[in-house]
Design a protein around this motif. Sequence first.
Motif, PDB file in Angstrom:
ATOM      1  N   ARG A   4       0.825  -1.195   0.000  1.00 12.26           N
ATOM      2  CA  ARG A   4       0.000   0.000   0.000  1.00 12.26           C
ATOM      3  C   ARG A   4       0.862   1.248   0.000  1.00 12.26           C
ATOM      4  N   ARG A   5       0.322   2.321  -0.621  1.00 13.19           N
ATOM      5  CA  ARG A   5       1.084   3.551  -0.754  1.00 13.19           C
ATOM      6  C   ARG A   5       1.334   4.186   0.597  1.00 13.19           C
ATOM      7  N   SER A   6       2.501   4.793   0.722  1.00 15.23           N
ATOM      8  CA  SER A   6       2.839   5.485   1.954  1.00 15.23           C
ATOM      9  C   SER A   6       3.483   6.814   1.614  1.00 15.23           C
ATOM     10  N   ASP A   7       3.012   7.894   2.229  1.00 19.84           N
ATOM     11  CA  ASP A   7       3.615   9.213   2.002  1.00 19.84           C
ATOM     12  C   ASP A   7       4.734   9.484   2.987  1.00 19.84           C
ATOM     13  N   TYR A 213      -5.773   8.218   7.916  1.00 15.86           N
ATOM     14  CA  TYR A 213      -4.905   8.162   6.737  1.00 15.86           C
ATOM     15  C   TYR A 213      -3.447   8.091   7.182  1.00 15.86           C
ATOM     16  N   ILE A 214      -3.123   8.867   8.215  1.00 18.16           N
ATOM     17  CA  ILE A 214      -1.757   8.885   8.749  1.00 18.16           C
ATOM     18  C   ILE A 214      -1.516   7.635   9.594  1.00 18.16           C
ATOM     19  N   ARG A 216      -2.852   4.762   9.417  1.00 22.71           N
ATOM     20  CA  ARG A 216      -2.779   3.555   8.606  1.00 22.71           C
ATOM     21  C   ARG A 216      -1.348   3.304   8.099  1.00 22.71           C
ATOM     22  N   GLN A 217      -0.654   4.386   7.768  1.00 21.75           N
ATOM     23  CA  GLN A 217       0.705   4.218   7.246  1.00 21.75           C
ATOM     24  C   GLN A 217       1.643   3.678   8.319  1.00 21.75           C
ATOM     25  N   ASP A 220       0.520  -0.029   8.896  1.00 19.97           N
ATOM     26  CA  ASP A 220       1.010  -0.945   7.856  1.00 19.97           C
ATOM     27  C   ASP A 220       2.472  -1.289   8.092  1.00 19.97           C
ATOM     28  N   ARG A 221       3.235  -0.262   8.429  1.00 22.04           N
ATOM     29  CA  ARG A 221       4.665  -0.462   8.658  1.00 22.04           C
ATOM     30  C   ARG A 221       4.879  -1.381   9.874  1.00 22.04           C
ATOM     31  N   ARG A 285      -1.563   1.894  15.424  1.00 13.89           N
ATOM     32  CA  ARG A 285      -2.715   2.669  14.987  1.00 13.89           C
ATOM     33  C   ARG A 285      -3.312   3.478  16.137  1.00 13.89           C
TER      34      ARG A 285
END
Lengths: 296, 229
Positions: A4-7, A213-214, A216-217, A220-221, A285
Amino acid sequence: MLSRRSDLPLKGDATSRFLPWLVALMVYLSAIAVAGVLVLAGLVERWDHDVSGTLTVQIQPVPGEAGELLTEDRVRQAAELMRRTPGILAARPLDKRQTLALLEPWLGSAEVVKDLPLPRLIDVSVDSSAQLDLGAVADRLGRMVPGATIDDHRVWLSRLINLSRTTEWVAIAIMLLIGFVTSATVVYATRTGMSVHRGVIEVLHLIGAHDDYIARQFADRAFSLGFSGGMIGLAMAVPTLTAIGWATRRVEGGFLPSLALPLSGWVVIGLLPVLAALLSMYTARLTVHGTLSRLP
Amino acid sequence: MRHRPRGEHIIRFDSVGLRYGLGPEVLQDVTFALPSGSFHFLTGASGAGKSSLLRLMYLGLRPSRGRVTLFDKDIAMTRRYELPALRRRIGVVFQDFQLLDHLSTLDNVALPLRVRGVKESEVQKHVPELLGWVGLADHLHAKPPTLSGGQKQRVAIARAVIGRPDLLLADEPTGNVDDHIAMRLLHLFEELNKLGTTVVIATHNQSLVDRFSQYSRLHIERGTVVEPE
Ligand SMILES: Nc1ncnc2c1ncn2[C@@H]1O[C@H](COP(=O)(O)OP(=O)(O)O)[C@@H](O)[C@H]1O
Ligand SMILES: [Mg+2]
């Protein structure tokens, strides 16, 4: 999930290096604890199964020349009495040779042993559905046949079951402790990550990112770090458990029941990395949500 | 106080005061309202409180007292989970750009779309289009540290406008570029304003403000906003 995308540039963080090793150690210890509890529980259950339908009557030998015959007589009387007791299926006296065979693992087979005043044993099968008042039976036996006692396996078995329960509780406490340490470390790692990337988080927040949104990143990590660490721990635990199993099988010699870990145990241990990953993910989270809720 | 009909003002401050921590009030009794579709310069000496006022406007800070009404919502009464929706209607060009150095130009500009969950196919269509329009078509995959000051500024502006904001706030956008580029940027903001976006540009560059004298000014002096005639 891993792609999944991560900023946020979380990949290079210092936590990437220590978190997996911590989780690996925790999963390793959990695997050993789980295996220990399951093996012990299996052992107790098997003994319970083997033993619950039986009890043993012991007759003290009468010393002296004529003793031998008198003892034989008492054995017969006791066996007869047991057979007439309702709820008892069979009573089988063991002769001296059989008794010696039973004791051989402890006493050896030397000639001197044959002359020891060994108690004589009667192997009694009990109908486990019958409500047998063992106390009353023991009293009657003691009155009618001098030197006869009932050795109920259930007494020491119940101690064994208690021991097994205690071990289970200790293992649960260990698992909780392991979970707590893992969570606390993930909280610390996540907070550190958040302060390292405070600038990025602030930009995301200000352009209208929802907290999740934040979060989740980070989650995920944490999941991927927890999972890879868990797999390392599992990879270390499997050879350890296999080696222990192999070693015990060598010393068993038929006297201990098999100590093999049941399939369900392997399944539980196989799930530990996933559990560790999920625990890391939810902890991260919640940590991010908690910290972000303080932003305006 | 007079109550105006809904929608007439995009943002409105009533007796707003702001202090940082336990410090003195940086802003006090700030009262103004910006009509929808208007264009303003926010002026004042360095340290007067321009950035602070903009921070209040883009919800980067909560006022210490008074009331901020944004898009007809009293911010103090708005639930936390409703704030992102308001922030998405605001485009901000931060004073020091706040580009994310580890992301490419394209990914930086894509951020406002991605936090909204816009489809990736849309992102890949609109972002390069806008970057082409601000003259960065050849730098889609460059990282901010490799860009010049003027290029970074255009990335920051592209990021601020990609979501078609109703309110555009720019903090010293012409701070470190030469006059020629500053003029081009202001013309870009004018174009946006013609499309309906309310624009507020903070600057202490008096000559620039003088050249666009047709636009109204908010001036901060001694911690409060005055509207010079
Ligand atoms: N984060 C902060 N913490 C404390 N004081 C601040 C902070 N930001 C700004 N200030 C103070 O608030 C005042 C206004 O600053 P600022 O809004 O940056 O002015 P301007 O943008 O007009 O130069 C200054 O006195 C500054 O020192
Ligand atoms: Mg400023």
